[in-house]
Design a protein around this motif. Structure first.
Motif, PDB file in Angstrom:
ATOM      1  N   GLU A   1       0.831  -1.207   0.000  1.00  0.00           N
ATOM      2  CA  GLU A   1       0.000   0.000   0.000  1.00  0.00           C
ATOM      3  C   GLU A   1       0.863   1.254   0.000  1.00  0.00           C
TER       4      GLU A   1
ATOM      5  N   ARG B   1       3.931   1.532  -1.237  1.00  0.00           N
ATOM      6  CA  ARG B   1       4.546   1.645  -2.562  1.00  0.00           C
ATOM      7  C   ARG B   1       3.523   2.131  -3.578  1.00  0.00           C
ATOM      8  N   ARG B   2       2.276   1.605  -3.486  1.00  0.00           N
ATOM      9  CA  ARG B   2       1.239   1.983  -4.435  1.00  0.00           C
ATOM     10  C   ARG B   2       0.977   3.487  -4.375  1.00  0.00           C
ATOM     11  N   VAL B   3       0.894   4.019  -3.161  1.00  0.00           N
ATOM     12  CA  VAL B   3       0.633   5.449  -2.994  1.00  0.00           C
ATOM     13  C   VAL B   3       1.796   6.281  -3.524  1.00  0.00           C
TER      14      VAL B   3
ATOM     15  N   ASN C   1       4.061   5.333  -5.800  1.00  0.00           N
ATOM     16  CA  ASN C   1       4.124   5.185  -7.255  1.00  0.00           C
ATOM     17  C   ASN C   1       3.082   6.070  -7.924  1.00  0.00           C
ATOM     18  N   LYS C   2       1.882   6.101  -7.349  1.00  0.00           N
ATOM     19  CA  LYS C   2       0.805   6.922  -7.893  1.00  0.00           C
ATOM     20  C   LYS C   2       1.203   8.396  -7.862  1.00  0.00           C
ATOM     21  N   TYR C   3       1.824   8.830  -6.763  1.00  0.00           N
ATOM     22  CA  TYR C   3       2.261  10.218  -6.623  1.00  0.00           C
ATOM     23  C   TYR C   3       3.300  10.571  -7.685  1.00  0.00           C
ATOM     24  N   HIS C   4       4.324   9.725  -7.823  1.00  0.00           N
ATOM     25  CA  HIS C   4       5.396  10.007  -8.788  1.00  0.00           C
ATOM     26  C   HIS C   4       4.864  10.009 -10.226  1.00  0.00           C
ATOM     27  N   HIS C   5       3.975   9.076 -10.533  1.00  0.00           N
ATOM     28  CA  HIS C   5       3.428   8.982 -11.879  1.00  0.00           C
ATOM     29  C   HIS C   5       2.583  10.213 -12.198  1.00  0.00           C
ATOM     30  N   LYS C   6       1.757  10.629 -11.254  1.00  0.00           N
ATOM     31  CA  LYS C   6       0.896  11.792 -11.480  1.00  0.00           C
ATOM     32  C   LYS C   6       1.737  13.064 -11.612  1.00  0.00           C
TER      33      LYS C   6
ATOM     34  N   ARG D   1       3.254  13.098 -15.046  1.00  0.00           N
ATOM     35  CA  ARG D   1       2.247  13.414 -16.064  1.00  0.00           C
ATOM     36  C   ARG D   1       1.944  14.909 -16.082  1.00  0.00           C
TER      37      ARG D   1
ATOM     38  N   ILE E   1       7.366   1.551 -13.037  1.00  0.00           N
ATOM     39  CA  ILE E   1       6.058   2.182 -12.909  1.00  0.00           C
ATOM     40  C   ILE E   1       5.458   2.339 -14.294  1.00  0.00           C
TER      41      ILE E   1
END
Length: 83
Positions: free
Chosen positions: A15, A17-19, A21-26, A29, A63
């Protein structure tokens, strides 16, 4: 539900890592969108290396796929050159 301590820890760490990864990806973008919206060539040239670095880090951590990273970098470089 998990019964072993290690499985519970894996759920917690996944959980986290998921958060992240989501932050870095967003964030990446948003930086790509900002770069595409720029009309000033000198600003775009300054911003391009940092965006390339962000994309490389995403690819390194799996990612995003390595080929997608290459395609993004190529498109952005062409876009900045055309300004």
């Amino acid at each position: 539900m998990a019964n072993h301590k290690s499985a519970l820890k894996r759920i917690r760490s996944n959980e986290k890592r998921r958060v992240l990864n989501k932050y870095h990806h967003k964030t990446t973008r948003n930086a790509i969108k900002k770069l595409r919206e720029l009309t000033d060539a000198s600003e775009a040239q300054k911003m391009l290396p940092s965006v390339h670095s962000m994309i490389d880090k995403l690819a390194k951590k799996n990612i995003i796929h390595a080929n997608k990273a290459g395609n993004l970098k190529s498109q952005l470089t062409k876009h900045v050159a055309a300004i």
